[in-house]
Enzyme design. Structure first.
Site, PDB file in Angstrom:
ATOM      1  N   LYS A  69      -9.517  -5.017  10.662  1.00  0.00           N
ATOM      2  CA  LYS A  69     -10.658  -4.474   9.929  1.00  0.00           C
ATOM      3  C   LYS A  69     -11.949  -4.388  10.743  1.00  0.00           C
ATOM      4  O   LYS A  69     -12.882  -3.691  10.358  1.00  0.00           O
ATOM      5  CB  LYS A  69     -10.916  -5.306   8.669  1.00  0.00           C
TER       6      LYS A  69
ATOM      7  N   SER B 204       0.801  -1.227   0.000  1.00  0.00           N
ATOM      8  CA  SER B 204       0.000   0.000   0.000  1.00  0.00           C
ATOM      9  C   SER B 204       0.839   1.284   0.000  1.00  0.00           C
ATOM     10  O   SER B 204       0.508   2.210  -0.745  1.00  0.00           O
ATOM     11  CB  SER B 204      -0.968  -0.008   1.179  1.00  0.00           C
TER      12      SER B 204
ATOM     13  N   ALA C 158      -9.052 -14.119  -5.605  1.00  0.00           N
ATOM     14  CA  ALA C 158      -8.620 -13.038  -4.704  1.00  0.00           C
ATOM     15  C   ALA C 158      -7.115 -13.053  -4.477  1.00  0.00           C
ATOM     16  O   ALA C 158      -6.539 -12.060  -4.070  1.00  0.00           O
ATOM     17  CB  ALA C 158      -9.348 -13.155  -3.370  1.00  0.00           C
TER      18      ALA C 158
ATOM     19  N   GLY D 218      -6.528 -11.241  -8.581  1.00  0.00           N
ATOM     20  CA  GLY D 218      -6.472 -10.568  -7.286  1.00  0.00           C
ATOM     21  C   GLY D 218      -5.809  -9.205  -7.399  1.00  0.00           C
ATOM     22  O   GLY D 218      -6.108  -8.300  -6.625  1.00  0.00           O
TER      23      GLY D 218
ATOM     24  N   ALA E  70     -12.730 -12.197   3.625  1.00  0.00           N
ATOM     25  CA  ALA E  70     -12.819 -11.828   2.212  1.00  0.00           C
ATOM     26  C   ALA E  70     -14.105 -12.394   1.599  1.00  0.00           C
ATOM     27  O   ALA E  70     -14.805 -11.718   0.843  1.00  0.00           O
ATOM     28  CB  ALA E  70     -11.598 -12.355   1.458  1.00  0.00           C
TER      29      ALA E  70
ATOM     30  N   ASP F 265     -13.431  -2.779  -0.272  1.00  0.00           N
ATOM     31  CA  ASP F 265     -13.266  -4.149  -0.794  1.00  0.00           C
ATOM     32  C   ASP F 265     -14.513  -4.568  -1.558  1.00  0.00           C
ATOM     33  O   ASP F 265     -14.434  -5.249  -2.584  1.00  0.00           O
ATOM     34  CB  ASP F 265     -13.059  -5.144   0.362  1.00  0.00           C
TER      35      ASP F 265
ATOM     36  N   ASN G 229     -12.133  -1.121   5.671  1.00  0.00           N
ATOM     37  CA  ASN G 229     -10.727  -1.051   5.271  1.00  0.00           C
ATOM     38  C   ASN G 229     -10.289   0.375   4.982  1.00  0.00           C
ATOM     39  O   ASN G 229      -9.171   0.593   4.549  1.00  0.00           O
ATOM     40  CB  ASN G 229     -10.467  -1.936   4.034  1.00  0.00           C
TER      41      ASN G 229
HETATM   42  P1  ATR Z   1      -9.665 -13.838   4.929  1.00  0.00           P
HETATM   43  O1  ATR Z   1     -10.100 -12.762   5.849  1.00  0.00           O
HETATM   44  O2  ATR Z   1      -8.544 -13.451   4.022  1.00  0.00           O
HETATM   45  O3  ATR Z   1     -10.796 -14.406   4.164  1.00  0.00           O
HETATM   46  P2  ATR Z   1      -9.640 -15.994   6.867  1.00  0.00           P
HETATM   47  O4  ATR Z   1     -10.750 -15.377   7.601  1.00  0.00           O
HETATM   48  O5  ATR Z   1      -8.487 -16.530   7.628  1.00  0.00           O
HETATM   49  O6  ATR Z   1      -8.980 -14.967   5.833  1.00  0.00           O
HETATM   50  O7  ATR Z   1     -10.218 -17.127   5.918  1.00  0.00           O
HETATM   51  C1  ATR Z   1      -9.396 -17.940   5.173  1.00  0.00           C
HETATM   52  C2  ATR Z   1     -10.259 -18.830   4.297  1.00  0.00           C
HETATM   53  O8  ATR Z   1      -9.397 -19.595   3.467  1.00  0.00           O
HETATM   54  C3  ATR Z   1     -11.066 -19.826   5.096  1.00  0.00           C
HETATM   55  O9  ATR Z   1     -12.240 -20.069   4.389  1.00  0.00           O
HETATM   56  C4  ATR Z   1     -10.152 -21.046   5.105  1.00  0.00           C
HETATM   57  O10 ATR Z   1     -10.826 -22.259   5.274  1.00  0.00           O
HETATM   58  P3  ATR Z   1     -11.160 -22.803   6.744  1.00  0.00           P
HETATM   59  O11 ATR Z   1     -12.352 -22.053   7.225  1.00  0.00           O
HETATM   60  O12 ATR Z   1     -11.411 -24.250   6.546  1.00  0.00           O
HETATM   61  O13 ATR Z   1      -9.927 -22.536   7.583  1.00  0.00           O
HETATM   62  C5  ATR Z   1      -9.607 -20.971   3.705  1.00  0.00           C
HETATM   63  N1  ATR Z   1      -8.346 -21.682   3.560  1.00  0.00           N
HETATM   64  C6  ATR Z   1      -7.134 -21.276   3.955  1.00  0.00           C
HETATM   65  N2  ATR Z   1      -6.197 -22.186   3.637  1.00  0.00           N
HETATM   66  C7  ATR Z   1      -6.830 -23.189   2.988  1.00  0.00           C
HETATM   67  C8  ATR Z   1      -6.423 -24.411   2.380  1.00  0.00           C
HETATM   68  N3  ATR Z   1      -5.134 -24.778   2.381  1.00  0.00           N
HETATM   69  N4  ATR Z   1      -7.353 -25.180   1.798  1.00  0.00           N
HETATM   70  C9  ATR Z   1      -8.648 -24.811   1.793  1.00  0.00           C
HETATM   71  N5  ATR Z   1      -9.104 -23.675   2.348  1.00  0.00           N
HETATM   72  C10 ATR Z   1      -8.214 -22.871   2.934  1.00  0.00           C
END
Ligand code: ATR
Length: 478
Positions: free
Chosen positions: A266, A218, A419, A442, A338, A302, A287
């Site tokens: 956030k 940023s 994303a 993204g 997200a 966002d 954000n």
């Molecule tokens: P953000 O705010 O960026 O969305 P987050 O709240 O940590 O970050 O959410 C991450 C998302 O990516 C979740 O849906 C997570 O799945 P889980 O709820 O099962 O944890 C998903 N995610 C992250 N790593 C993953 C992986 N290796 N395979 C599948 N889903 C994944």
């Protein structure tokens, strides 16, 4: 050392000769051939330097600096009385604290002035982002020539922002890894990225509130945008380890005109807002902070950024909310922050939203909360959505060979939105492109949300192409 001086003279107005880091180097030839004004410093170990020899020899070298007419000689408060003044040299009397920012920095400053400093200098360690405020306050209230800064990663703001409040100078290194104190930026970063020489009393302050913040793109994007718009404004990284609402409240005294807010702040930051708009209420997260005449307003770019990217892919992007998304079948992979932002935006446009996530309960909970539908991950292969959006980190560098869905899901004409922005073309997007889908990266989402922030702050169209170039250049560099 002479070669480094020549190199540095192209970037700096004054060179500091840290004689303690160059033991045995004679001072006289360096001064005789100096390409610009210099500060002669011979810092002892007790003040964070490397000089470990005889104190009398240490002082003698500083005295030589005065006698040879160096423009500045830096002497520590406890040794100041031992220097005989000379007509051509201004004495910087300094104090360093590598452990903390003392409670009463203004008293430290007073002692330096009372000791006869032509320029008072104190450098203290920031253990909290709010320590910057106390140091900057001294600069704001003194008329005495002063160098004041916070050291360490948490003190970076003071090194840049000091100039707005009359800091006599700031220190920079020739190259990364060559810092003479923790937290120092390179001269190139100060001049290029932060446009240090253009900062003055009227420079508007912006920044990103994050933790971690060191790798945030940023500052590079928003400063480049300000430069392209010809604005007198600077955008800083603020590493906020504690409560972001407390940070925003405390920093009101600097009258920042806006902030970006990112992970993990956030939601918590909302408490410091005077008002928030509908996007924040929808997503439960924000954000962007916009300072409207002293009122702090929270927004979430966002959501409109994601919608804008999708509507652009549909060829209907415009200022009025379009109906093009109504009843579109959309599959969102992921159920985090997200996913929530994108889903809320799509729901508000009347899309049919299905959420699938590795942890099924989270998908069900999110869907229930925003009145969307949840699907088990195993069923994704049999779904035929019109729009597919990945909000997980699957496929992100370094796991670039992963994809959140089997390639068989991807059909011609589908809009596929990832994303993940590093790499700009993920495996998902590569396979989508091969299948004849329309792809949104993204990077586009990231640039759009940043551009909308810039527009909210400045009231002018953001230079999106410039911003995207900055992102791509950074990602290209790895
Ligand atoms: P953000 O705010 O960026 O969305 P987050 O709240 O940590 O970050 O959410 C991450 C998302 O990516 C979740 O849906 C997570 O799945 P889980 O709820 O099962 O944890 C998903 N995610 C992250 N790593 C993953 C992986 N290796 N395979 C599948 N889903 C994944």
């Amino acid at each position: 050392m002479a070669a480094m001086m020549a190199q540095a003279a192209a970037l700096a107005d004054i060179l500091e000769l840290r004689m303690d880091l160059a033991p045995g180097v004679p001072l006289e030839p360096l001064l005789r051939n100096r390409p610009c004004p210099v500060i002669v410093t011979n810092r002892p170990v007790r003040e964070g330097g490397e000089y470990a020899g005889e104190e009398s020899a240490r002082i003698a070298l500083l005295q030589q600096g005065v006698d040879l007419g160096a423009e500045f000689v830096d002497v520590e408060l406890d040794s100041a009385a031992r220097i005989r003044r000379g007509p051509r040299t201004r004495l910087i009397i300094s104090h360093h604290d590598f452990a903390r920012t003392p409670d009463h920095v203004e008293e430290v400053h007073r002692h330096l002035v009372q000791a006869g400093a032509d320029i008072a200098k104190f450098a203290v360690k920031a253990n909290d982002i709010l320590d910057n405020l106390r140091v900057l306050r001294v600069l704001r209230h003194t008329k005495h020539p002063t160098i004041a800064l916070c050291m360490g990663e948490l003190g970076v703001a003071s090194r840049i922002l000091g100039r707005k409040y009359g800091n006599f100078l700031t220190f920079a290194s020739l190259a990364a890894g060559r810092e003479s104190a923790p937290g120092q930026l390179t001269a190139g970063e100060l001049r290029g990225l932060y446009r240090y020489k253009k900062i003055g009393p009227d420079t508007a302050l912006y920044g990103v509130i994050a933790n971690p913040v060191a790798h945030s793109m940023s500052p590079a994007i928003q400063n480049a945008a300000f430069e392209a718009l010809g604005l007198n404004a600077v955008y800083l990284p603020f590493k906020v380890e504690g409560d972001p609402a407390e940070f925003v409240r405390a920093f009101r005294e600097l009258d920042a005109q806006g902030y970006s807010v990112t992970l993990p702040h956030k939601q918590e930051v909302i408490a410091a807002m005077d008002e928030v708009d509908d996007t924040v209420r929808q997503a439960g997260a924000m954000n962007t902070v916009v300072n409207r005449g002293g009122r702090l307003c929270g927004a979430n770019t966002d959501i409109p950024a994601a919608l804008g990217a999708i509507e652009a892919a549909l060829g209907v992007e415009g200022s009025a909310p379009s109906r093009a998304l109504k009843d579109r079948e959309t599959l969102i992979i992921g159920a985090g922050g997200a996913a929530r932002a994108v889903a809320c935006g799509l729901m508000a446009r009347g899309a049919y939203v299905l959420i699938a996530n590795r942890t099924q309960e989270r998908a069900v909970a999110l869907a229930r909360e925003i009145s969307a539908q949840a699907a088990p991950m195993e069923r994704v292969g049999s779904l035929r959505p019109q729009i597919l959006i990945n909000t997980t980190s699957v496929g992100m560098w370094p796991n670039v060979e992963e994809s959140p869905v089997p390639a068989a899901v991807l059909r011609k004409g589908m809009i596929v939105f990832d994303a993940v922005y590093n790499p700009p073309e993920t495996r998902l997007l590569r396979e989508a492109k091969a299948a004849g889908c329309q792809c949104i990266s993204g990077v586009e989402w990231f640039v759009r949300q940043a551009a909308l922030q810039c527009e909210m702050w400045t009231g002018r169209p953001a230079p999106r192409a410039v911003m995207e170039q900055v992102v791509m250049a950074r990602l290209g560099r790895g």
